[in-house]
Design a protein around this motif. Sequence first.
Motif, PDB file in Angstrom:
ATOM      1  N   VAL A  12       7.866   4.727  -8.838  1.00  0.00           N
ATOM      2  CA  VAL A  12       7.143   4.064  -7.750  1.00  0.00           C
ATOM      3  C   VAL A  12       8.168   3.685  -6.700  1.00  0.00           C
ATOM      4  CG1 VAL A  12       5.778   2.043  -7.093  1.00  0.00           C
ATOM      5  CG2 VAL A  12       5.303   3.220  -9.254  1.00  0.00           C
ATOM      6  N   MET A  13       7.840   3.994  -5.446  1.00  0.00           N
ATOM      7  CA  MET A  13       8.709   3.663  -4.328  1.00  0.00           C
ATOM      8  C   MET A  13       7.982   2.649  -3.450  1.00  0.00           C
ATOM      9  SD  MET A  13      10.253   6.089  -1.278  1.00  0.00           S
ATOM     10  CE  MET A  13      10.597   7.377  -2.431  1.00  0.00           C
ATOM     11  N   VAL A  14       8.605   1.505  -3.233  1.00  0.00           N
ATOM     12  CA  VAL A  14       8.055   0.480  -2.340  1.00  0.00           C
ATOM     13  C   VAL A  14       9.076   0.285  -1.226  1.00  0.00           C
ATOM     14  CG1 VAL A  14       7.306  -1.916  -2.114  1.00  0.00           C
ATOM     15  CG2 VAL A  14       6.772  -0.633  -4.207  1.00  0.00           C
ATOM     16  N   ASP A  15       8.626   0.511  -0.001  1.00  0.00           N
ATOM     17  CA  ASP A  15       9.511   0.380   1.155  1.00  0.00           C
ATOM     18  C   ASP A  15      10.854   1.073   0.926  1.00  0.00           C
ATOM     19  OD1 ASP A  15       7.525  -1.023   2.515  1.00  0.00           O
ATOM     20  OD2 ASP A  15       8.222  -2.947   1.714  1.00  0.00           O
ATOM     21  N   ARG A  16      10.786   2.318   0.452  1.00  0.00           N
ATOM     22  CA  ARG A  16      11.927   3.228   0.267  1.00  0.00           C
ATOM     23  C   ARG A  16      12.856   2.880  -0.893  1.00  0.00           C
ATOM     24  NH1 ARG A  16      13.678   4.808   6.428  1.00  0.00           N
ATOM     25  NH2 ARG A  16      11.630   5.556   7.038  1.00  0.00           N
ATOM     26  N   GLU A  17      12.435   1.999  -1.787  1.00  0.00           N
ATOM     27  CA  GLU A  17      13.244   1.680  -2.967  1.00  0.00           C
ATOM     28  C   GLU A  17      12.468   2.105  -4.210  1.00  0.00           C
ATOM     29  OE1 GLU A  17      15.589  -2.014  -5.100  1.00  0.00           O
ATOM     30  OE2 GLU A  17      14.857  -2.250  -3.058  1.00  0.00           O
ATOM     31  N   THR A  18      13.076   2.972  -5.011  1.00  0.00           N
ATOM     32  CA  THR A  18      12.398   3.587  -6.150  1.00  0.00           C
ATOM     33  C   THR A  18      12.861   2.975  -7.466  1.00  0.00           C
ATOM     34  OG1 THR A  18      12.278   5.662  -4.928  1.00  0.00           O
ATOM     35  CG2 THR A  18      11.942   5.788  -7.303  1.00  0.00           C
ATOM     36  N   LYS A  67      -6.638  -1.013  -6.998  1.00  0.00           N
ATOM     37  CA  LYS A  67      -6.553  -0.268  -8.266  1.00  0.00           C
ATOM     38  C   LYS A  67      -5.110   0.068  -8.625  1.00  0.00           C
ATOM     39  CE  LYS A  67      -7.831   4.137 -10.338  1.00  0.00           C
ATOM     40  NZ  LYS A  67      -8.672   5.322 -10.256  1.00  0.00           N
ATOM     41  N   PHE A  68      -4.263   0.196  -7.605  1.00  0.00           N
ATOM     42  CA  PHE A  68      -2.895   0.641  -7.823  1.00  0.00           C
ATOM     43  C   PHE A  68      -1.868  -0.493  -7.789  1.00  0.00           C
ATOM     44  CE2 PHE A  68      -5.392   4.053  -5.931  1.00  0.00           C
ATOM     45  CZ  PHE A  68      -5.311   4.984  -6.954  1.00  0.00           C
ATOM     46  N   MET A  69      -2.312  -1.712  -7.499  1.00  0.00           N
ATOM     47  CA  MET A  69      -1.395  -2.855  -7.451  1.00  0.00           C
ATOM     48  C   MET A  69      -0.676  -3.121  -8.775  1.00  0.00           C
ATOM     49  SD  MET A  69      -0.706  -4.010  -4.539  1.00  0.00           S
ATOM     50  CE  MET A  69       0.155  -5.514  -4.998  1.00  0.00           C
ATOM     51  N   PRO A  70      -1.286  -2.853  -9.939  1.00  0.00           N
ATOM     52  CA  PRO A  70      -0.526  -3.047 -11.183  1.00  0.00           C
ATOM     53  C   PRO A  70       0.765  -2.215 -11.227  1.00  0.00           C
ATOM     54  CG  PRO A  70      -2.858  -2.890 -11.682  1.00  0.00           C
ATOM     55  CD  PRO A  70      -2.697  -2.555 -10.227  1.00  0.00           C
ATOM     56  N   TYR A  71       0.771  -1.069 -10.568  1.00  0.00           N
ATOM     57  CA  TYR A  71       1.980  -0.252 -10.529  1.00  0.00           C
ATOM     58  C   TYR A  71       3.034  -0.885  -9.635  1.00  0.00           C
ATOM     59  CZ  TYR A  71      -0.983   3.019 -12.920  1.00  0.00           C
ATOM     60  OH  TYR A  71      -1.823   3.588 -13.840  1.00  0.00           O
ATOM     61  N   VAL A  72       2.617  -1.564  -8.588  1.00  0.00           N
ATOM     62  CA  VAL A  72       3.553  -2.300  -7.739  1.00  0.00           C
ATOM     63  C   VAL A  72       4.112  -3.499  -8.513  1.00  0.00           C
ATOM     64  CG1 VAL A  72       3.816  -3.630  -5.605  1.00  0.00           C
ATOM     65  CG2 VAL A  72       2.459  -1.513  -5.605  1.00  0.00           C
ATOM     66  N   GLU A  73       3.265  -4.155  -9.301  1.00  0.00           N
ATOM     67  CA  GLU A  73       3.741  -5.278 -10.131  1.00  0.00           C
ATOM     68  C   GLU A  73       4.753  -4.783 -11.158  1.00  0.00           C
ATOM     69  OE1 GLU A  73       3.276  -8.438  -9.456  1.00  0.00           O
ATOM     70  OE2 GLU A  73       2.075  -7.763  -7.752  1.00  0.00           O
ATOM     71  N   GLN A  74       4.484  -3.635 -11.776  1.00  0.00           N
ATOM     72  CA  GLN A  74       5.451  -3.058 -12.722  1.00  0.00           C
ATOM     73  C   GLN A  74       6.756  -2.707 -11.996  1.00  0.00           C
ATOM     74  OE1 GLN A  74       4.042   0.083 -15.384  1.00  0.00           O
ATOM     75  NE2 GLN A  74       1.952  -0.616 -14.984  1.00  0.00           N
ATOM     76  N   TRP A  75       6.630  -2.205 -10.765  1.00  0.00           N
ATOM     77  CA  TRP A  75       7.803  -1.884  -9.954  1.00  0.00           C
ATOM     78  C   TRP A  75       8.638  -3.147  -9.733  1.00  0.00           C
ATOM     79  CZ3 TRP A  75       9.384  -3.787  -5.256  1.00  0.00           C
ATOM     80  CH2 TRP A  75      10.402  -3.101  -4.603  1.00  0.00           C
ATOM     81  N   ARG A  76       7.965  -4.268  -9.401  1.00  0.00           N
ATOM     82  CA  ARG A  76       8.687  -5.528  -9.163  1.00  0.00           C
ATOM     83  C   ARG A  76       9.438  -5.974 -10.414  1.00  0.00           C
ATOM     84  NH1 ARG A  76       3.727  -7.693  -5.823  1.00  0.00           N
ATOM     85  NH2 ARG A  76       4.459  -7.192  -3.727  1.00  0.00           N
TER      86      ARG A  76
END
Length: 114
Positions: A12-18, A67-76
């Motif tokens: 998962v990439m958030v603001d260019r950080e994977t 629906k996809f926010m859990p993946y952002v939480e896992q990314w964090r």
Amino acid sequence: MRVTILAIDHNVMVDRETHAVNCAALLGEKIDVVQWHDDWGEIEFATDWKADPPHRPPNQRITDFSKFMPYVEQWRTQKALDDAKQLEIMTVKEPNPADFVELAPELQQFQQKT
């Protein structure tokens, strides 16, 4: 927030950080990639190679990312772990004399031979 979920690579990439995230559930839904651009996005589906001819469904435009926010939480969570590990690697620790006690008898024997 700009998000790219590369389910096929479990990244998962958030603001260019994977960071690595388990995306098996998305793969089970035949989703390869999810792109999110602040207030809209697209779902890119996997190619069905068993179809004759192979078929890839068209991208689906979305305006709800919940629906996809859990993946952002896992990314964090993974980002915090990766950052902590990187900090630990970069931190130089002072030598602890107790770590060298076991070597002392071997050094003494070497010094006696010379």
